[in-house]
Design a protein around this motif. Structure first.
Motif, short mmCIF file in Angstrom:
data_model
loop_
_atom_site.label_atom_id
_atom_site.label_comp_id
_atom_site.label_asym_id
_atom_site.label_seq_id
_atom_site.Cartn_x
_atom_site.Cartn_y
_atom_site.Cartn_z
N GLU A 83 46.77 44.17 40.37
CA GLU A 83 46.02 45.22 41.07
C GLU A 83 45.70 46.41 40.18
O GLU A 83 44.85 47.24 40.53
CB GLU A 83 46.82 45.70 42.29
CG GLU A 83 47.00 44.66 43.37
CD GLU A 83 48.14 43.69 43.09
OE1 GLU A 83 48.78 43.81 42.02
OE2 GLU A 83 48.37 42.80 43.93
N ASP A 86 40.80 45.78 36.86
CA ASP A 86 39.59 45.27 37.50
C ASP A 86 39.39 43.81 37.07
O ASP A 86 40.09 43.30 36.19
CB ASP A 86 38.37 46.14 37.18
CG ASP A 86 38.12 46.30 35.69
OD1 ASP A 86 38.44 45.37 34.93
OD2 ASP A 86 37.61 47.36 35.27
N TYR A 87 38.44 43.13 37.69
CA TYR A 87 38.32 41.68 37.49
C TYR A 87 38.06 41.29 36.03
O TYR A 87 38.73 40.39 35.50
CB TYR A 87 37.22 41.11 38.39
CG TYR A 87 37.09 39.60 38.27
CD1 TYR A 87 38.06 38.75 38.80
CD2 TYR A 87 36.01 39.04 37.61
CE1 TYR A 87 37.95 37.37 38.68
CE2 TYR A 87 35.88 37.66 37.49
CZ TYR A 87 36.86 36.83 38.03
OH TYR A 87 36.76 35.48 37.89
N CYS A 89 38.94 42.81 33.33
CA CYS A 89 40.17 43.03 32.56
C CYS A 89 41.24 42.01 32.94
O CYS A 89 42.02 41.58 32.08
CB CYS A 89 40.67 44.45 32.80
SG CYS A 89 39.65 45.73 32.03
N GLN A 90 41.29 41.62 34.21
CA GLN A 90 42.22 40.55 34.61
C GLN A 90 41.92 39.27 33.84
O GLN A 90 42.83 38.59 33.34
CB GLN A 90 42.11 40.28 36.11
CG GLN A 90 42.71 41.35 37.00
CD GLN A 90 42.60 40.98 38.47
OE1 GLN A 90 42.27 39.85 38.82
NE2 GLN A 90 42.84 41.95 39.34
N SER A 138 40.79 49.99 32.84
CA SER A 138 40.38 49.75 34.23
C SER A 138 40.37 51.06 35.02
O SER A 138 39.45 51.32 35.80
CB SER A 138 41.33 48.76 34.89
OG SER A 138 41.21 47.48 34.31
N HIS A 141 37.42 53.02 33.93
CA HIS A 141 36.21 52.43 34.50
C HIS A 141 36.01 52.91 35.93
O HIS A 141 34.88 53.30 36.32
CB HIS A 141 36.32 50.90 34.48
CG HIS A 141 35.81 50.27 33.23
ND1 HIS A 141 36.31 49.09 32.72
CD2 HIS A 141 34.86 50.66 32.35
CE1 HIS A 141 35.67 48.79 31.62
NE2 HIS A 141 34.80 49.72 31.36
N ALA A 142 37.08 52.85 36.73
CA ALA A 142 36.98 53.27 38.13
C ALA A 142 36.60 54.74 38.24
O ALA A 142 35.75 55.12 39.06
CB ALA A 142 38.31 53.00 38.83
N ARG A 145 32.92 55.22 37.32
CA ARG A 145 31.99 54.82 38.37
C ARG A 145 31.89 55.89 39.47
O ARG A 145 30.83 56.07 40.08
CB ARG A 145 32.41 53.48 38.97
CG ARG A 145 32.11 52.29 38.07
CD ARG A 145 32.30 50.99 38.81
NE ARG A 145 33.69 50.77 39.18
CZ ARG A 145 34.56 50.10 38.43
NH1 ARG A 145 34.18 49.62 37.25
NH2 ARG A 145 35.80 49.92 38.83
#
Length: 262
Positions: A83, A86-87, A89-90, A138, A141-142, A145
Motif C-alpha cells: 500500500e 503506487d502500481y 512502483c509495485q 510513490s 508522485h501522489a 498529482r
C-alpha cells in the motif's frame, strides 16, 4: 493499523454481551426450574468461570495486538507495504525481488561458485534500498498529482517542468538499477544451465572408456580415433563454457555492486 493510525478495537462490547447473556440465563433458571436458586447458583459459577476465562483470553490478545501495533509504529520507517507504493512502483519492486530470488535459488549460488556470501548480504540490502526509494517516489508522485493542476495555465509549463523532470529522473535511475539486477539474474541462469549440462557430462565422462571400447569394437581405427577426440573436445568445450558463464556472472555482479544504492 500502524500506517492508518487505527487503534485496536476494545473488548468491552464483547464482555458486556457475555454478562448480559449470563444474567438472562440465570433469570430463566430461577423462574422456570424447581430449586431454581440452587441451579442458578451452580450455573452462575460455571458461566462466570467461562466468562472470566473468555475475558482473560481476550484481554491477553488485545494486549499482544497493542504491543505489535506499537512496535509497527516505532519501526514504521523500516518496512515497506504494498500500500506504500503506487502500481508502477509495485511492479518495479516485484521485478527486483524476482531477480534476487532467482540468483539466491540458483544451483551455482548454492554450490558456492559465485560470490555466495556477498550475494546473501548485498542483494537483500539492494532490494531494501530500491523499495525504500520507491516508497518515497510513490509518496512524491501522489503529492505531485495533488499539487500540480491537470491543465496548466498558458506560460507556466516551464515553471512546473523541473519538478516533473526530477521525478522522472528518479524513476529512470531506479528502473536502470532493476534492469542490472535482472541482467545479473539472467547471467546466473545461464551459468545454471551450463552447470547442469556439465554435471550430466561428468556422469557420461565417467563412462568414457565404455564409449571408447564401443567405438573401437564397431568402427574402423581412423574413425574410432576421431570419435574419441570428439568426446574429449566436447567435454573441454562444456567446461570452458561453464567457466566463462560463471566469470560473466561475477563480472556483472561486480559492476552492479560497485555502486550500491547505500
Amino acid at each position: 493499523m500502524a500506517r492508518t493510525g487505527t487503534e485496536p478495537a476494545s473488548a468491552r462490547g464483547q464482555v458486556a454481551l457475555i454478562l448480559l447473556t449470563v444474567v438472562t440465563l440465570l433469570a430463566v433458571l430461577v423462574v422456570r426450574l424447581p430449586g431454581g436458586p440452587i441451579v442458578a447458583a451452580v450455573a452462575a459459577a460455571g458461566l462466570g468461570t467461562i466468562a472470566l476465562t473468555r475475558e482473560l483470553s481476550v484481554a491477553a490478545d488485545r494486549r499482544d495486538l497493542r504491543r505489535r501495533v506499537r512496535l509497527a509504529r516505532q519501526y514504521a520507517a523500516h518496512y515497506v507495504l504494498p500500500e506504500d507504493l503506487d502500481y508502477p512502483c509495485q511492479r518495479l519492486l516485484r521485478r527486483a525481488q524476482d531477480a534476487v530470488d532467482a540468483v539466491l535459488c540458483s544451483a551455482v549460488h548454492r554450490a558456492g561458485l559465485i560470490d555466495t556470501i556477498d550475494n546473501q548480504v548485498t542483494l537483500p540490502e539492494e532490494v531494501w534500498q530500491i523499495a525504500h526509494r520507491l516508497s518515497r517516489l510513490s509518496a512524491m508522485h501522489a503529492e505531485h498529482r495533488k499539487v500540480v493542476p491537470r491543465v496548466l495555465p498558458s506560460g507556466l509549463e516551464d515553471a512546473f517542468r523541473p519538478y516533473t523532470t526530477a521525478l522522472d529522473a528518479a524513476w529512470t535511475s531506479l528502473s536502470k538499477r532493476v534492469r542490472h539486477l535482472e541482467q545479473y539474474a539472467r547471467q546466473v541462469s545461464r551459468a545454471d544451465q551450463v552447470f547442469h549440462a556439465q554435471q550430466r557430462l561428468e556422469t557420461l565422462a565417467a563412462r568414457t572408456p565404455d564409449y571408447q571400447r564401443l567405438i573401437a569394437d564397431t568402427v574402423r581405427d581412423d574413425l574410432a580415433r576421431r570419435h574419441t577426440r570428439e568426446l574429449e573436445e566436447q567435454a573441454r568445450q562444456v567446461r570452458r563454457l561453464f567457466e566463462e558463464s560463471v566469470l560473466q556472472a561475477r563480472r556483472t555482479a561486480g559492476e552492479l555492486l560497485r555502486t550500491p544504492l547505500t
